[in-house]
Design an enzyme around this catalytic site. Sequence first.
Site, PDB file in Angstrom:
ATOM      1  N   SER B 108       0.683  -1.350  -0.110  1.00  0.00           N
ATOM      2  CA  SER B 108       0.073  -0.037   0.114  1.00  0.00           C
ATOM      3  C   SER B 108       0.863   1.316   0.109  1.00  0.00           C
ATOM      4  CB  SER B 108      -0.990   0.020   1.087  1.00  0.00           C
ATOM      5  OG  SER B 108      -0.061   0.261   2.411  1.00  0.00           O
ATOM      6  N   LYS B 109       2.236   1.079   0.344  1.00  0.00           N
ATOM      7  CA  LYS B 109       3.109   2.472   0.337  1.00  0.00           C
ATOM      8  C   LYS B 109       3.931   2.555  -0.973  1.00  0.00           C
ATOM      9  CE  LYS B 109       2.185   3.324   4.931  1.00  0.00           C
ATOM     10  NZ  LYS B 109       2.868   3.233   6.102  1.00  0.00           N
ATOM     11  N   ASN B 110       3.035   2.066  -2.161  1.00  0.00           N
ATOM     12  CA  ASN B 110       3.859   1.903  -3.382  1.00  0.00           C
ATOM     13  C   ASN B 110       3.286   3.081  -4.342  1.00  0.00           C
ATOM     14  OD1 ASN B 110       3.674   1.199  -6.101  1.00  0.00           O
ATOM     15  ND2 ASN B 110       4.721  -0.533  -5.599  1.00  0.00           N
TER      16      ASN B 110
END
Lengths: 326, 327
Positions: B108-110
Amino acid sequence: MSSESESECESEPNPLIWADSEFDRERHVRFVGMMYEYLPCHYQTQEINTLTLAYFALSSLDILGAMNHINKDAVADWTLSFLAHAQNENEMTVGEFHGFHGSKSSQFPPNLDGVLFRNGSHLASTYCALAILKIIGYDLSLINLKAITKSMKILQQHDGSFMPTHIRAETDLRFVYCAAAISYMLDDWSGMDKETTKEYIRNCQSYDGGFGLHPGLESHGGGTYCAVASLRLMGFLEENILSKGTSSSVINVALLLDWLMKRQAEDGGFQGRSNKASDTCYGFWVGGVLKILGGSKFIHKEALQKYLLSCQSKAVTSSDSDHGGW
Amino acid sequence: MESDTDQSIPLSNRPEWSDIVPLPQDDGPNPVVPIAYTDEFRETMSYFRAVYVADEKSPRSLWLTERTIRLNPGNYTVWHFRRLVLEALDADLLSELDFVGNIAKSNSKNYQIWHHRRWLAEKLGAAAMSKELEFTKKILSTDAKHYHAWSHRQWVLQALGGWEDELDYCHVLLTDDIFNNSAWNQRYFVVTRSPHLGGLKAMRDSEVDYSIKAILAYPENESPWRYLQGLFKDAAKSLISDPRISSMCLEVLLGKRFCVFALDMLLDLITYGFQPTPEFNDAVNALHTHESDSSLGETICSILESIDPLRANYWAWRKTKFPALAG
C-alpha cells in the site's frame, strides 16, 4: 583494521545490543561497501531505483571518506550507460525526456533504425546520475547536457509541478526538487519555468508552516525539504535567512521554523509529521531544512546524536570483511 | 487465463509462451549495487521485456504484467505497459480496480499502485467516486495516517466530488484518535475547500469551538493548536480579538497542565498585538521563580527555555527577536 574488528566481535556476548556512544565509521564503511558490491535478493523490488541505490552507496562512501576503493572510471562508464542518449538536439524525440534510466531492466537498445526505443528515463534517476558523476569528479561537459534540460521542459505541468517521466506518473514536490537539483548541477535553468515552480511550492505550504507533498496535503518532513531546498537552489530564498533577520516574500519562514522546531521529539530524534514516531531519515530532511535556513543552531544536538547512535546497527560482522577488503 | 496457483511454474515450461524469446537485461561490465535476483524474478522480467519490445498488447501480455507486478510492483514501466494493454483490449476497468485493491493489500505504500488507481478513476469518472472513497476509507481504517490514501482521497474529492460526509468522517477519525494530525489536516482541507460549507471565514466560528474543546481535553496535543491558528491564516487581528482563544490559554496556564503550547500561543498573540491583562501576567509569573524579564513576551521565552529544554536554543533566540518576529 579487520582483525581488530574480529576480536571485538568475538568478545561480544550479544552482538545486537549495544549502547553506542560513538559513530562506528569502519562498520558503516564495511556495510556500505558490501551493498556497493552486492545487494541481496530482497532488494529486487527496488530494482527500478538501481541508480538511486548506487547514489546512496557512493555518497555515503564519499561522506565517510572511503572512496579509495572505488574505480571512478568504471563508475562513470556504468552511470553514463543509463543515459537516454541523444547525439544532438535534432535526434531528440519530441515529447520524450532524454535523461537517465533508473535500471537496466527498463532500458532497451535502440531500434533497427538506431532510434532510442522505449525510453523510460526518469527525473529522479537523472538527479542521482548527475550527483554520482559529480561525486566522482566526472567532467559533465562531456555529456549532451542541453538534451537533458531542453527535454525536461515537457515534464513540467501547468500548475508548476513536475511529472518524473514522459510515460506519465504521479506529480509532486519530490520531482520539483529533482528538476531544481538537476538545473542547479548543470547551471542551466532553461529546463524549467522557475516562476510557476515557485507558485506550486508556495501552494504546498500548509496552515501549520510545514509543506505537504502536494497542495492540501499534511505537512511532511520530506516534502518540506524538497520545497525549501528547491527554493534555495532556484535563488528564491536567500542564504542563512534566519541570521540575517529578513523575512521571505515567498514563504512564511517564521511559521515554518516553529513547525520545524516542534519536530524534534522527546527521544531526541526528528519526526516527519506531528504526533508520529521519530525516524533517522528526518534527521536529514528536517535537519537539512534548518541548515538551509541558518537554524541548525537551534537543534538539541546531543539529544539528536544520542537518538541516531541508538539506531546504529551492529549487524555487520567480521566475516563480511571478505567482501572486497572494505 | 491461468490462475494464481500456476505462479510456481516457470514461463519457460509453459507451452503458451514457447514462441517468445525472453529478453534478459544487460547489466554491462562492472555494475554497481548489482542485485541477486531470484530465478523467478529474472525470468519473469525477461519475458516482460520481450513482450514490451514486441509491443504485444494481448490477453497473455495482460496476464504477464500481473505476474510481473506481483514480483516487482515498483517498476513503473510495467504499470505503464499494463495501461496500454488495458486500453488496447478495452478491458473492464471496474475489475481492474479490484485487481489494484488486491495488490495494494501488501504494497500500500507504493506510488505506482496509487497512480494506476488514479488513472482508472479518471477514466471511470464520477462512477468511481464512491468506490474510491470506500477504498481509501478501508486503508485508513488500518492506518489512519496513510499518506498515499489521504493524497488519493483529496484528489477524489476535488476531481469527482463526495464532500458531503467528509467533515463527519474527520470527526469520526478524531473521536478515535484526537492526536491524528492527518485527520486535522483533512478537516482543514474540507473546511477551506468544500463547495458546500461556505469557506474558511464562514466555518471559523464553529471550528474555533471545536478546536478549543480538543485542546482543553489534551493541551499537550500539538495538532488542534496548529489547526486553531490555521483558522486565522492572514487574519491576525481576528485571532487576537477572539476572547475565547486568550481565555483558553489562560485556562490551561491556571490549570497547571502541560502549558508549552499555551505559552507558545500566548507568545504569538502578543507578537500580533494582543494586550495581556494583569491576570495573564499573574498566570505566567506563577510559572517561574526567576526575576522577571522586561516584558511578558521575554518572560514567556525564559519559561519555555526552562520547561521545553529540547528547544532551549530556539526559545533563547525568540527572546532576542521579540517582538520583531511578527507573522
